[in-house]
Design an enzyme around this catalytic site. Structure first.
Site, PDB file in Angstrom:
ATOM      1  N   HIS A   7     -55.523  39.316   6.130  1.00 44.21           N
ATOM      2  CA  HIS A   7     -55.771  38.964   7.532  1.00 44.21           C
ATOM      3  C   HIS A   7     -57.089  38.184   7.619  1.00 44.21           C
ATOM      4  O   HIS A   7     -58.136  38.641   7.148  1.00 44.21           O
ATOM      5  CB  HIS A   7     -55.920  40.221   8.389  1.00 44.21           C
ATOM      6  CG  HIS A   7     -54.647  40.996   8.569  1.00 44.21           C
ATOM      7  ND1 HIS A   7     -53.406  40.527   8.195  1.00 44.21           N
ATOM      8  CD2 HIS A   7     -54.447  42.225   9.129  1.00 44.21           C
ATOM      9  CE1 HIS A   7     -52.487  41.434   8.507  1.00 44.21           C
ATOM     10  NE2 HIS A   7     -53.086  42.474   9.061  1.00 44.21           N
ATOM     11  N   CYS A  29     -55.197  47.560  10.478  1.00 45.30           N
ATOM     12  CA  CYS A  29     -55.643  46.642   9.419  1.00 45.30           C
ATOM     13  C   CYS A  29     -56.528  45.512   9.944  1.00 45.30           C
ATOM     14  O   CYS A  29     -57.457  45.072   9.249  1.00 45.30           O
ATOM     15  CB  CYS A  29     -54.438  46.078   8.664  1.00 45.30           C
ATOM     16  SG  CYS A  29     -53.057  45.625   9.712  1.00 45.30           S
TER      17      CYS A  29
HETATM   18  N1  LIG Z   1     -48.281  46.870   6.490  1.00 46.85           N
HETATM   19  C1  LIG Z   1     -49.579  46.891   6.758  1.00 46.85           C
HETATM   20  O1  LIG Z   1     -50.332  45.960   6.417  1.00 46.85           O
HETATM   21  C2  LIG Z   1     -50.176  48.073   7.469  1.00 46.85           C
HETATM   22  C3  LIG Z   1     -51.553  48.115   7.600  1.00 46.85           C
HETATM   23  C4  LIG Z   1     -52.153  49.194   8.246  1.00 46.85           C
HETATM   24  C5  LIG Z   1     -51.372  50.202   8.736  1.00 46.85           C
HETATM   25  N2  LIG Z   1     -50.008  50.132   8.630  1.00 46.85           N
HETATM   26  C6  LIG Z   1     -49.229  51.262   9.158  1.00 46.85           C
HETATM   27  O2  LIG Z   1     -48.680  51.967   8.052  1.00 46.85           O
HETATM   28  C7  LIG Z   1     -47.419  52.522   8.418  1.00 46.85           C
HETATM   29  C8  LIG Z   1     -46.357  52.035   7.460  1.00 46.85           C
HETATM   30  O3  LIG Z   1     -46.259  50.630   7.560  1.00 46.85           O
HETATM   31  P1  LIG Z   1     -45.377  49.787   6.541  1.00 46.85           P
HETATM   32  O4  LIG Z   1     -45.750  48.388   6.815  1.00 46.85           O
HETATM   33  O5  LIG Z   1     -45.496  50.322   5.174  1.00 46.85           O
HETATM   34  O6  LIG Z   1     -43.887  50.115   7.103  1.00 46.85           O
HETATM   35  P2  LIG Z   1     -42.501  49.971   6.330  1.00 46.85           P
HETATM   36  O7  LIG Z   1     -42.570  49.002   5.231  1.00 46.85           O
HETATM   37  O8  LIG Z   1     -41.497  49.748   7.418  1.00 46.85           O
HETATM   38  O9  LIG Z   1     -42.255  51.452   5.693  1.00 46.85           O
HETATM   39  C9  LIG Z   1     -41.953  52.557   6.493  1.00 46.85           C
HETATM   40  C10 LIG Z   1     -41.789  53.812   5.663  1.00 46.85           C
HETATM   41  O10 LIG Z   1     -41.510  54.905   6.562  1.00 46.85           O
HETATM   42  C11 LIG Z   1     -40.329  55.593   6.086  1.00 46.85           C
HETATM   43  N3  LIG Z   1     -39.564  56.169   7.201  1.00 46.85           N
HETATM   44  C12 LIG Z   1     -38.930  55.518   8.201  1.00 46.85           C
HETATM   45  N4  LIG Z   1     -38.325  56.411   9.018  1.00 46.85           N
HETATM   46  C13 LIG Z   1     -38.600  57.636   8.518  1.00 46.85           C
HETATM   47  C14 LIG Z   1     -38.257  58.972   8.920  1.00 46.85           C
HETATM   48  N5  LIG Z   1     -37.514  59.212  10.001  1.00 46.85           N
HETATM   49  N6  LIG Z   1     -38.727  59.997   8.180  1.00 46.85           N
HETATM   50  C15 LIG Z   1     -39.504  59.774   7.086  1.00 46.85           C
HETATM   51  N7  LIG Z   1     -39.830  58.534   6.642  1.00 46.85           N
HETATM   52  C16 LIG Z   1     -39.391  57.488   7.361  1.00 46.85           C
HETATM   53  C17 LIG Z   1     -39.522  54.523   5.383  1.00 46.85           C
HETATM   54  O11 LIG Z   1     -38.609  55.142   4.475  1.00 46.85           O
HETATM   55  P3  LIG Z   1     -37.126  54.552   4.173  1.00 46.85           P
HETATM   56  O12 LIG Z   1     -37.302  53.498   3.093  1.00 46.85           O
HETATM   57  O13 LIG Z   1     -36.373  55.727   3.693  1.00 46.85           O
HETATM   58  O14 LIG Z   1     -36.598  53.975   5.469  1.00 46.85           O
HETATM   59  C18 LIG Z   1     -40.629  53.756   4.657  1.00 46.85           C
HETATM   60  O15 LIG Z   1     -40.987  54.450   3.491  1.00 46.85           O
HETATM   61  C19 LIG Z   1     -47.165  52.125   9.879  1.00 46.85           C
HETATM   62  O16 LIG Z   1     -47.577  53.170  10.703  1.00 46.85           O
HETATM   63  C20 LIG Z   1     -48.049  50.899  10.035  1.00 46.85           C
HETATM   64  O17 LIG Z   1     -48.430  50.673  11.369  1.00 46.85           O
HETATM   65  C21 LIG Z   1     -49.394  49.107   7.999  1.00 46.85           C
END
Ligand SMILES: NC(=O)c1ccc[n+]([C@@H]2O[C@H](COP(=O)([O-])OP(=O)(O)OC[C@H]3O[C@@H](n4cnc5c(N)ncnc54)[C@H](OP(=O)(O)O)[C@@H]3O)[C@@H](O)[C@H]2O)c1
Length: 385
Positions: A276, A179
């Protein structure tokens, strides 16, 4: 006064992002069934918000961890978006992220944590499904395009090669950028296109807490505070920029990374929910360096392929240039063009580098889910699936 009509009027105040739809494209005749991996997370929720009124992509299957599988979306999700959970997803069942549950999907968006994304995304790819990932796992893969949809959609030209390596006719894997990388490469692409090679780029970020997912940074660590460290983030900006702003080889089978552009980044977490902010300094290879006015004009006039393909989520302006001394600000300006644009302000001369400016981007729209959606729209418009 701002030099951009949108920045002057309709995006002055923060407005919760619901969805952003322009004129439908020619590709809109077919309906595309969408799967979302990590649908319960921060990025997954943003996918749902942005796709709820999409003209031709319809949410079909939701996936998350085994902790959530079998529950309804409403039961499994701690909804943190500024608008209500759309009614149509509340009773949808959550599935484990296995390709057998997603085989009816025309496209899968992944908002999975990097520690689980790798094998799951490959499973989807091998099931011949186009996959758009937000995770870092395959960004550095030599056969995987790393695409910011308002910057380097020409990298989709590598997909036939990727497909041939996997023996696929439909599936492929594309990743978005980190991001914080996304927010800077849009203005840097405009400058590189207009003025040639960028010699040195220095970036200092002030990154929102939603960038760490949910629950993210503990409140006692971030309220009344700033954390001058985000694990791995500086390296991601410095590395990803050279892949994204580089080209493809003549046979479209490999990436031509920038070789002469030096990128240095320092990353900070600040007490902002979304958006950001990044202070950027640039030295051009070209001598004399372009003037501040030339730089502003180029930023304002920048257009990208997603716009010319008339993709429904493409921003009207990929870059909004502000003239006010105190803009852009995350609370006021992160939603420019529905969060799909980058807001740039404070463009001025720099006494060490040539110019400096401030860039602001919405980390879960153009920085995450919005990038995946707009990348998919471009891929559809290009006839890739
Ligand atoms: N947040 C940002 O601004 C942003 C920006 C760019 C990229 N990203 C990337 O996007 C991705 C997600 O980020 P996020 O911020 O959305 O994270 P998050 O809020 O922690 O969400 C993680 C997701 O992954 C699922 N998950 C966790 N363990 C799993 C497993 N073993 N099998 C299948 N699903 C599983 C979780 O499901 P449960 O609810 O069931 O645990 C939840 O739906 C990451 O790789 C991050 O680096 C994030």
């Amino acid at each position: 006064m701002s030099g951009n009509v949108e920045a002057d009027s309709k995006f002055r105040r923060a407005t919760p992002i619901t969805s952003k739809i322009n004129t439908p494209t020619m590709a809109a005749q077919k309906e595309y069934k969408v799967g979302i991996l990590g649908a319960t997370g921060t990025v997954g929720q943003r996918f749902i918000v942005l796709l709820q009124n999409h003209p031709y992509m319809k949410i079909h299957t939701l996936g998350a961890s085994s902790r959530s599988a079998g529950k309804t979306y409403k039961e499994a999700t701690r909804w943190t978006q500024a608008i209500q959970m759309p009614a149509f997803v509340k009773e949808m069942q959550i599935y484990e992220c296995k390709s057998e549950h997603f085989k009816e999907c025309d496209v899968v968006f992944s908002g999975l944590d990097h520690d689980v994304a790798g094998p799951i995304e490959i499973d989807m790819l091998k099931a011949n499904i186009p996959v758009f990932s937000n995770a870092k796992n395959y960004r550095r893969d030599e056969t995987c395009p790393l695409i910011v949809p308002t910057v380097n959609t020409s990298h989709f030209d590598l997909i036939p090669h990727q497909r041939s390596l996997h023996g696929l006719d439909k599936g492929f894997l594309v990743t978005n950028a980190n991001c914080s990388t996304t927010g800077i490469v849009v203005p840097l692409k405009a400058l590189q296109d207009a003025f040639g090679e960028l010699a040195q780029i220095n970036i200092v970020t002030m990154q929102a807490i939603s960038g760490a997912g949910y629950p993210g940074v503990p409140s006692l660590d971030i309220i009344d505070n700033l954390v001058p460290f985000i694990g791995g983030e500086e390296d991601k900006i410095e590395w990803e920029t050279n892949k994204i702003l580089g080209g493809l080889s003549a046979d479209n089978k490999s990436f031509d990374y920038l070789k002469n552009t030096k990128v240095a980044a320092q990353c900070n977490r600040v007490a902002v929910i979304d958006g950001h902010t990044e202070c950027v300094q640039v030295t051009f290879a070209q001598r004399p360096a372009p003037s501040v006015e030339e730089v502003k004009r180029v930023l304002r006039e920048y257009t990208c392929e997603a716009q010319s393909l008339n993709c429904p989520s493409a921003p009207k302006h990929a870059i909004h240039v502000f003239e006010e001394n105190d803009r852009p600000q995350p609370r006021l300006d992160r939603d420019v063009d529905g969060g799909y644009a980058v807001a740039v302000g404070r463009v001025r001369e720099d006494k060490v580098f040539d110019i400096k400016f401030v860039a602001l981007s919405h980390n879960t729209v153009i920085g995450a889910a919005g990038s995946g959606i707009l990348n998919a729209e471009v891929a559809i418009a290009k006839g890739l699936f």
